[in-house]
Design a protein around this motif. Structure first.
Motif, PDB file in Angstrom:
ATOM      1  N   SER A 146     -14.635 -25.960  38.150  1.00 47.25           N
ATOM      2  CA  SER A 146     -15.424 -24.816  37.757  1.00 47.25           C
ATOM      3  C   SER A 146     -14.343 -24.071  36.886  1.00 47.25           C
ATOM      4  O   SER A 146     -13.076 -24.376  37.157  1.00 47.25           O
ATOM      5  CB  SER A 146     -15.888 -23.831  38.666  1.00 47.25           C
ATOM      6  OG  SER A 146     -16.227 -22.601  38.213  1.00 47.25           O
ATOM      7  N   PRO A 148     -13.239 -20.289  34.130  1.00 41.32           N
ATOM      8  CA  PRO A 148     -13.925 -19.012  34.174  1.00 41.32           C
ATOM      9  C   PRO A 148     -15.084 -18.951  33.392  1.00 41.32           C
ATOM     10  O   PRO A 148     -16.041 -17.796  33.945  1.00 41.32           O
ATOM     11  CB  PRO A 148     -12.639 -18.358  33.569  1.00 41.32           C
ATOM     12  CG  PRO A 148     -11.450 -19.326  33.965  1.00 41.32           C
ATOM     13  CD  PRO A 148     -12.100 -20.600  33.799  1.00 41.32           C
ATOM     14  N   ASN A 151     -18.880 -18.450  34.797  1.00 42.91           N
ATOM     15  CA  ASN A 151     -18.969 -17.582  35.913  1.00 42.91           C
ATOM     16  C   ASN A 151     -20.569 -16.777  35.651  1.00 42.91           C
ATOM     17  O   ASN A 151     -21.284 -16.762  36.632  1.00 42.91           O
ATOM     18  CB  ASN A 151     -18.087 -16.411  35.752  1.00 42.91           C
ATOM     19  CG  ASN A 151     -18.257 -15.370  36.893  1.00 42.91           C
ATOM     20  OD1 ASN A 151     -18.160 -16.021  38.102  1.00 42.91           O
ATOM     21  ND2 ASN A 151     -18.499 -14.191  36.411  1.00 42.91           N
ATOM     22  N   LYS A 154     -23.036 -19.393  37.270  1.00 43.69           N
ATOM     23  CA  LYS A 154     -23.123 -19.427  38.773  1.00 43.69           C
ATOM     24  C   LYS A 154     -23.560 -18.129  38.832  1.00 43.69           C
ATOM     25  O   LYS A 154     -24.437 -18.157  40.150  1.00 43.69           O
ATOM     26  CB  LYS A 154     -21.577 -19.407  39.223  1.00 43.69           C
ATOM     27  CG  LYS A 154     -20.797 -20.404  39.152  1.00 43.69           C
ATOM     28  CD  LYS A 154     -19.431 -20.541  39.877  1.00 43.69           C
ATOM     29  CE  LYS A 154     -18.386 -19.927  39.066  1.00 43.69           C
ATOM     30  NZ  LYS A 154     -17.124 -20.050  39.760  1.00 43.69           N
ATOM     31  N   ASN A 173     -19.977 -12.908  43.133  1.00 44.74           N
ATOM     32  CA  ASN A 173     -18.980 -13.832  42.440  1.00 44.74           C
ATOM     33  C   ASN A 173     -17.521 -13.341  42.291  1.00 44.74           C
ATOM     34  O   ASN A 173     -16.793 -13.898  42.243  1.00 44.74           O
ATOM     35  CB  ASN A 173     -19.712 -14.428  41.192  1.00 44.74           C
ATOM     36  CG  ASN A 173     -20.764 -15.367  41.386  1.00 44.74           C
ATOM     37  OD1 ASN A 173     -20.372 -16.838  41.752  1.00 44.74           O
ATOM     38  ND2 ASN A 173     -21.869 -15.171  41.697  1.00 44.74           N
ATOM     39  N   ASP A 174     -17.379 -12.081  41.856  1.00 50.14           N
ATOM     40  CA  ASP A 174     -16.347 -11.368  41.629  1.00 50.14           C
ATOM     41  C   ASP A 174     -15.529 -11.395  42.972  1.00 50.14           C
ATOM     42  O   ASP A 174     -14.430 -11.638  42.839  1.00 50.14           O
ATOM     43  CB  ASP A 174     -16.346  -9.742  41.100  1.00 50.14           C
ATOM     44  CG  ASP A 174     -16.977  -9.741  39.873  1.00 50.14           C
ATOM     45  OD1 ASP A 174     -16.774 -10.557  39.114  1.00 50.14           O
ATOM     46  OD2 ASP A 174     -17.352  -8.721  39.445  1.00 50.14           O
ATOM     47  N   ALA A 177     -13.940 -14.773  43.430  1.00 47.22           N
ATOM     48  CA  ALA A 177     -13.103 -15.041  42.452  1.00 47.22           C
ATOM     49  C   ALA A 177     -11.817 -14.529  42.773  1.00 47.22           C
ATOM     50  O   ALA A 177     -10.350 -14.788  42.790  1.00 47.22           O
ATOM     51  CB  ALA A 177     -13.335 -14.598  41.004  1.00 47.22           C
ATOM     52  N   GLN A 182     -12.311 -19.564  43.583  1.00 43.40           N
ATOM     53  CA  GLN A 182     -12.664 -20.242  42.137  1.00 43.40           C
ATOM     54  C   GLN A 182     -12.299 -21.635  42.417  1.00 43.40           C
ATOM     55  O   GLN A 182     -12.969 -22.496  41.810  1.00 43.40           O
ATOM     56  CB  GLN A 182     -12.119 -19.332  41.299  1.00 43.40           C
ATOM     57  CG  GLN A 182     -12.118 -20.281  39.835  1.00 43.40           C
ATOM     58  CD  GLN A 182     -13.540 -19.719  39.007  1.00 43.40           C
ATOM     59  OE1 GLN A 182     -14.057 -18.856  39.403  1.00 43.40           O
ATOM     60  NE2 GLN A 182     -14.122 -20.849  38.389  1.00 43.40           N
ATOM     61  N   LYS A 183     -11.115 -22.028  42.883  1.00 39.80           N
ATOM     62  CA  LYS A 183     -10.824 -23.425  42.950  1.00 39.80           C
ATOM     63  C   LYS A 183     -11.469 -24.232  43.653  1.00 39.80           C
ATOM     64  O   LYS A 183     -11.473 -25.669  43.730  1.00 39.80           O
ATOM     65  CB  LYS A 183      -9.147 -23.518  43.713  1.00 39.80           C
ATOM     66  CG  LYS A 183      -9.075 -22.979  44.729  1.00 39.80           C
ATOM     67  CD  LYS A 183      -7.728 -23.035  45.225  1.00 39.80           C
ATOM     68  CE  LYS A 183      -7.412 -22.463  46.699  1.00 39.80           C
ATOM     69  NZ  LYS A 183      -7.806 -21.071  46.769  1.00 39.80           N
ATOM     70  N   ARG A 199     -19.898 -25.561  45.850  1.00 38.10           N
ATOM     71  CA  ARG A 199     -18.559 -25.158  46.591  1.00 38.10           C
ATOM     72  C   ARG A 199     -18.152 -26.030  47.772  1.00 38.10           C
ATOM     73  O   ARG A 199     -18.973 -26.053  48.582  1.00 38.10           O
ATOM     74  CB  ARG A 199     -18.593 -23.646  46.689  1.00 38.10           C
ATOM     75  CG  ARG A 199     -17.402 -22.945  47.370  1.00 38.10           C
ATOM     76  CD  ARG A 199     -17.263 -21.652  47.615  1.00 38.10           C
ATOM     77  NE  ARG A 199     -16.387 -21.149  48.558  1.00 38.10           N
ATOM     78  CZ  ARG A 199     -16.661 -20.270  49.744  1.00 38.10           C
ATOM     79  NH1 ARG A 199     -17.851 -19.925  49.422  1.00 38.10           N
ATOM     80  NH2 ARG A 199     -15.662 -20.103  50.264  1.00 38.10           N
TER      81      ARG A 199
END
Length: 276
Positions: A146, A148, A151, A154, A173-174, A177, A182-183, A199
């Motif tokens: 994924s 940035p 987003n 997502k 989602n914030d 992150a 995120q990774k 994920r």
């Protein structure tokens, strides 16, 4: 934010409770290990400096899930009820609250009989058993890390597939992150478009799949199946010994998909809607 000592004490208590009650608790360790600074989500009970009770709150969009435990030697003292009362001020900020109890937990179900709640839903924890061969993909499917700029998609997927409200999906989602998740996200590519997400959270040799979703207009084309197969293959190729995911019992379509891909039921969690 929980300290390393607190996490170790929670883990030790969990092991004691699970072995004594022959259950599997859902404590969402990916979230416990990444609590935000100053966030009031975890409540402890002590005896002689030892953690004998724990209650954790886990926010998913508009809902908060509640899960906890008490050491077998310290039960029938009102410890869990006291922890739950301490959490009420936080729970009141949520649109709805789900109390999570393993389906075979005798003590958990007994406590539920004393509070104002109604059964909402159940879910299976499923494990890929590894006996089924993972076929080579015959669909133009690709999993990519994924970025940035993914987003917004997502957030859209959480809204259309998991019934999040827009502001809740953005906040969630914030949070992911900010917590470094995120990774762990991969985006599903098909027909030259990004059509979904998955994920993968790794804990030692165990991999856990979360947030697996495909846009409605691309469902029913086999893309989800191929994406899941590729995700499992990715984990096995990296030496992971077990792959897990959760699925609601009422989601017959997803349950059928996961079973056909080689996942088997390991345990069941029940959820009860709590009324403040």
């Amino acid at each position: 934010m929980l300290t390393a000592d607190q996490l170790n004490e929670i883990k030790a208590l969990q092991q004691t409770v699970e072995q004594h009650d022959i259950i599997e608790l859902k404590l969402n360790w990916d979230m416990l290990e990444n609590r935000s600074e100053g966030e009031l989500t975890d409540f402890f009970a002590f005896d002689s400096g030892k953690v004998v009770g724990f209650l954790g709150l886990y926010r998913f969009g508009s809902k908060i899930e509640v899960c906890g435990m008490v050491h077998p030697d310290f039960r029938k003292r009102g410890i869990f009820s006291d922890l739950f009362r301490q959490s009420i001020t936080v729970l009141q900020k949520s649109r709805y609250i789900l109390l999570n109890v393993p389906a075979n937990s005798v003590t958990g179900k007994a406590w539920l009989n004393r509070v104002s709640c109604t059964f909402k839903e159940s879910e299976y924890l499923m494990r890929w058993e590894g006996s089924k061969a993972i076929p080579d993909s015959d669909q133009p499917i690709q999993l990519r890390p994924s970025l940035p700029e993914d987003n917004d998609l997502k957030i859209e997927l959480d809204i259309v597939c998991f019934d999040f409200q827009a502001e809740e999906a953005k906040a969630y989602n914030d949070y992911l992150a900010k917590g470094g998740f995120q990774k762990e996200f991969y985006m599903i590519e098909a027909q030259g478009k990004t059509v979904g997400k998955i994920r993968i959270h790794r804990v030692g040799k165990r991999s856990e799949i979360y947030g697996f979703a495909v846009l409605p207009e691309f469902q029913g084309k086999g893309y989800g199946r191929k994406a899941l197969q590729q995700a499992v293959k990715l984990e096995k190729d990296q030496g992971q010994s077990a792959v897990y995911l959760d699925v609601q019992l009422k989601n017959e379509r997803a349950l059928s998909l996961y079973t056909s891909c080689g996942f088997v039921q390991e345990s069941q969690q029940d959820y009860y809607l709590y009324s403040i």
